[in-house]
Design a protein around this motif. Structure first.
Motif, PDB file in Angstrom:
ATOM      1  N   GLN A   1      47.826 -21.160   7.365  1.00 37.89           N
ATOM      2  CA  GLN A   1      47.086 -22.166   8.137  1.00 37.89           C
ATOM      3  C   GLN A   1      46.247 -23.047   7.218  1.00 37.89           C
ATOM      4  O   GLN A   1      46.200 -24.279   7.380  1.00 37.89           O
ATOM      5  CB  GLN A   1      46.217 -21.484   9.187  1.00 37.89           C
TER       6      GLN A   1
ATOM      7  N   LEU B   1      48.670 -25.513   5.347  1.00 38.06           N
ATOM      8  CA  LEU B   1      49.176 -26.627   6.142  1.00 38.06           C
ATOM      9  C   LEU B   1      48.081 -27.644   6.440  1.00 38.06           C
ATOM     10  O   LEU B   1      48.331 -28.851   6.457  1.00 38.06           O
ATOM     11  CB  LEU B   1      49.801 -26.126   7.451  1.00 38.06           C
ATOM     12  N   GLU B   2      46.862 -27.174   6.666  1.00 38.50           N
ATOM     13  CA  GLU B   2      45.754 -28.115   6.872  1.00 38.50           C
ATOM     14  C   GLU B   2      45.577 -28.997   5.641  1.00 38.50           C
ATOM     15  O   GLU B   2      45.410 -30.220   5.736  1.00 38.50           O
ATOM     16  CB  GLU B   2      44.463 -27.350   7.174  1.00 38.50           C
ATOM     17  N   GLN B   3      45.654 -28.377   4.467  1.00 35.69           N
ATOM     18  CA  GLN B   3      45.446 -29.138   3.236  1.00 35.69           C
ATOM     19  C   GLN B   3      46.636 -30.044   2.912  1.00 35.69           C
ATOM     20  O   GLN B   3      46.473 -31.059   2.229  1.00 35.69           O
ATOM     21  CB  GLN B   3      45.148 -28.191   2.073  1.00 35.69           C
TER      22      GLN B   3
ATOM     23  N   PHE C   1      48.012 -31.948   4.946  1.00 35.24           N
ATOM     24  CA  PHE C   1      47.688 -33.227   5.586  1.00 35.24           C
ATOM     25  C   PHE C   1      46.432 -33.855   4.995  1.00 35.24           C
ATOM     26  O   PHE C   1      46.381 -35.068   4.787  1.00 35.24           O
ATOM     27  CB  PHE C   1      47.520 -33.025   7.101  1.00 35.24           C
TER      28      PHE C   1
ATOM     29  N   CYS D   1      56.198 -28.459   5.548  1.00 34.64           N
ATOM     30  CA  CYS D   1      55.750 -28.022   6.878  1.00 34.64           C
ATOM     31  C   CYS D   1      56.888 -27.389   7.677  1.00 34.64           C
ATOM     32  O   CYS D   1      56.682 -26.437   8.426  1.00 34.64           O
ATOM     33  CB  CYS D   1      55.204 -29.207   7.662  1.00 34.64           C
TER      34      CYS D   1
ATOM     35  N   PHE E   1      50.557 -23.319  12.206  1.00 35.68           N
ATOM     36  CA  PHE E   1      49.980 -24.619  12.560  1.00 35.68           C
ATOM     37  C   PHE E   1      48.707 -24.395  13.379  1.00 35.68           C
ATOM     38  O   PHE E   1      48.766 -24.106  14.566  1.00 35.68           O
ATOM     39  CB  PHE E   1      50.991 -25.450  13.348  1.00 35.68           C
ATOM     40  N   SER E   2      47.575 -24.525  12.731  1.00 33.78           N
ATOM     41  CA  SER E   2      46.286 -24.355  13.406  1.00 33.78           C
ATOM     42  C   SER E   2      46.026 -25.543  14.328  1.00 33.78           C
ATOM     43  O   SER E   2      46.734 -26.553  14.289  1.00 33.78           O
ATOM     44  CB  SER E   2      45.166 -24.259  12.369  1.00 33.78           C
TER      45      SER E   2
ATOM     46  N   LYS F   1      43.677 -27.622  14.050  1.00 43.88           N
ATOM     47  CA  LYS F   1      43.365 -28.768  13.193  1.00 43.88           C
ATOM     48  C   LYS F   1      44.639 -29.401  12.638  1.00 43.88           C
ATOM     49  O   LYS F   1      44.772 -30.631  12.610  1.00 43.88           O
ATOM     50  CB  LYS F   1      42.447 -28.326  12.041  1.00 43.88           C
ATOM     51  N   THR F   2      45.599 -28.572  12.204  1.00 43.38           N
ATOM     52  CA  THR F   2      46.854 -29.116  11.676  1.00 43.38           C
ATOM     53  C   THR F   2      47.623 -29.865  12.751  1.00 43.38           C
ATOM     54  O   THR F   2      48.194 -30.935  12.502  1.00 43.38           O
ATOM     55  CB  THR F   2      47.730 -27.985  11.095  1.00 43.38           C
ATOM     56  N   LYS F   3      47.631 -29.333  13.973  1.00 47.90           N
ATOM     57  CA  LYS F   3      48.305 -30.031  15.076  1.00 47.90           C
ATOM     58  C   LYS F   3      47.655 -31.397  15.326  1.00 47.90           C
ATOM     59  O   LYS F   3      48.345 -32.388  15.579  1.00 47.90           O
ATOM     60  CB  LYS F   3      48.253 -29.175  16.344  1.00 47.90           C
TER      61      LYS F   3
ATOM     62  N   TYR G   1      46.014 -33.188  13.046  1.00 46.47           N
ATOM     63  CA  TYR G   1      46.410 -34.040  11.920  1.00 46.47           C
ATOM     64  C   TYR G   1      47.817 -34.594  12.147  1.00 46.47           C
ATOM     65  O   TYR G   1      48.080 -35.778  11.931  1.00 46.47           O
ATOM     66  CB  TYR G   1      46.412 -33.238  10.616  1.00 46.47           C
TER      67      TYR G   1
END
Length: 270
Positions: free
Chosen positions: A62, A65-67, A69, A87, A95-96, A98-100, A102
């Protein structure tokens, strides 16, 4: 320096020093190298970091994947395709929220490779409104197809029904197997996937051998069986894609025939 040398040399062994790094240390190094001028192969570095993340915990995935983006894609827009590719290898649980967010915000910028991003969003996110918004604004055939498939993946039954109707009209041959079937299986719609299963069980269609110099026609079922096995949960370990073509097809057909009414779709992977 060892890592930079590895990235610039195709097929070179991965340095032991990289293998010994923790996930956090590797991600810090990745971010540092991506913001420097020393790195000539950023795509290769992302591939290496993705492997490290895939072997790590769900929480680490998680974070990664955030990083991808923010800050990686934000600071390196030329890595658009590489970030999408990275991804696409991760399970939905990576996919947290936050990632969703982004991903949905990025969609609305209508980036390059928008069709690929739409299908990733159909798998990874839960709110179809950004995809519908893009379908209203973008009328290109590629984007329309990807967006509608993404909506089917998200559970849009009217679009699933329309797609299945169109699918059933397409002749079963090489183009169907290599271009159409992967899209059908991507949807993870039960009726759509069931149609592909029936094509395999009933051995429909005629395809050409992968070797262009080999004459004649072969069953389309082998390639379709490969695609199906990667999208179904609960497939016995004995049935795997390392088998010879005919053995794989025979065993897959028998298992599909016996379990046709109990098929479980793997919705956790793209």
């Amino acid at each position: 320096q060892q890592l930079l040398k590895h990235l610039e040399t195709p097929f070179a062994p991965i340095p032991q020093a990289w293998k010994d790094l923790s996930f956090t240390q590797a991600l810090e190094m990745t971010n540092s190298l991506l913001s420097s001028d020393a790195l000539q192969q950023p795509e290769s570095l992302l591939t290496l970091m993705s492997r490290k993340a895939l072997a790590s915990s769900e929480q680490d995935q998680q974070v990664y994947l955030e990083q991808l983006f923010n800050p990686i894609l934000q600071e390196n827009p030329s890595l658009n395709y590489s970030v999408w590719k990275a991804c696409s290898k991760f399970p939905k649980a990576a996919f947290s929220i936050k990632t969703k967010q982004y991903l949905q915000a990025f969609l609305l910028t209508q980036p390059q490779y928008l069709d690929k991003w739409l299908m990733l969003a159909g798998f990874a996110t839960d709110d179809p409104s950004p995809i519908r918004q893009i379908l209203e604004a973008q009328k290109s055939r590629t984007v329309q197809q990807a967006g509608k498939l993404a909506l089917v993946r998200m559970g849009d039954e009217p679009k699933a029904k329309s797609f299945l109707k169109a699918l059933q009209r397409i002749p079963i041959h090489d183009e169907f197997v290599y271009d159409i079937a992967p899209l059908a299986i991507y949807t993870r719609n039960k009726k759509v996937v069931q149609y592909i299963i029936d094509v395999v069980i009933e051995d429909r269609g005629n395809c050409h051998p992968a070797d262009a110099e080999t004459d004649g026609q072969i069953s389309c079922g082998y390639r379709l069986a490969e695609l199906l096995l990667s999208a179904l949960a609960g497939v016995p370990k004995e049935i795997n894609r390392e088998m010879t073509g005919q053995q794989l097809l025979s065993d897959a057909k028998q298992w599909l025939r016996n379990n046709r009414q109990r098929i479980i779709l793997d919705r956790q992977h793209l």
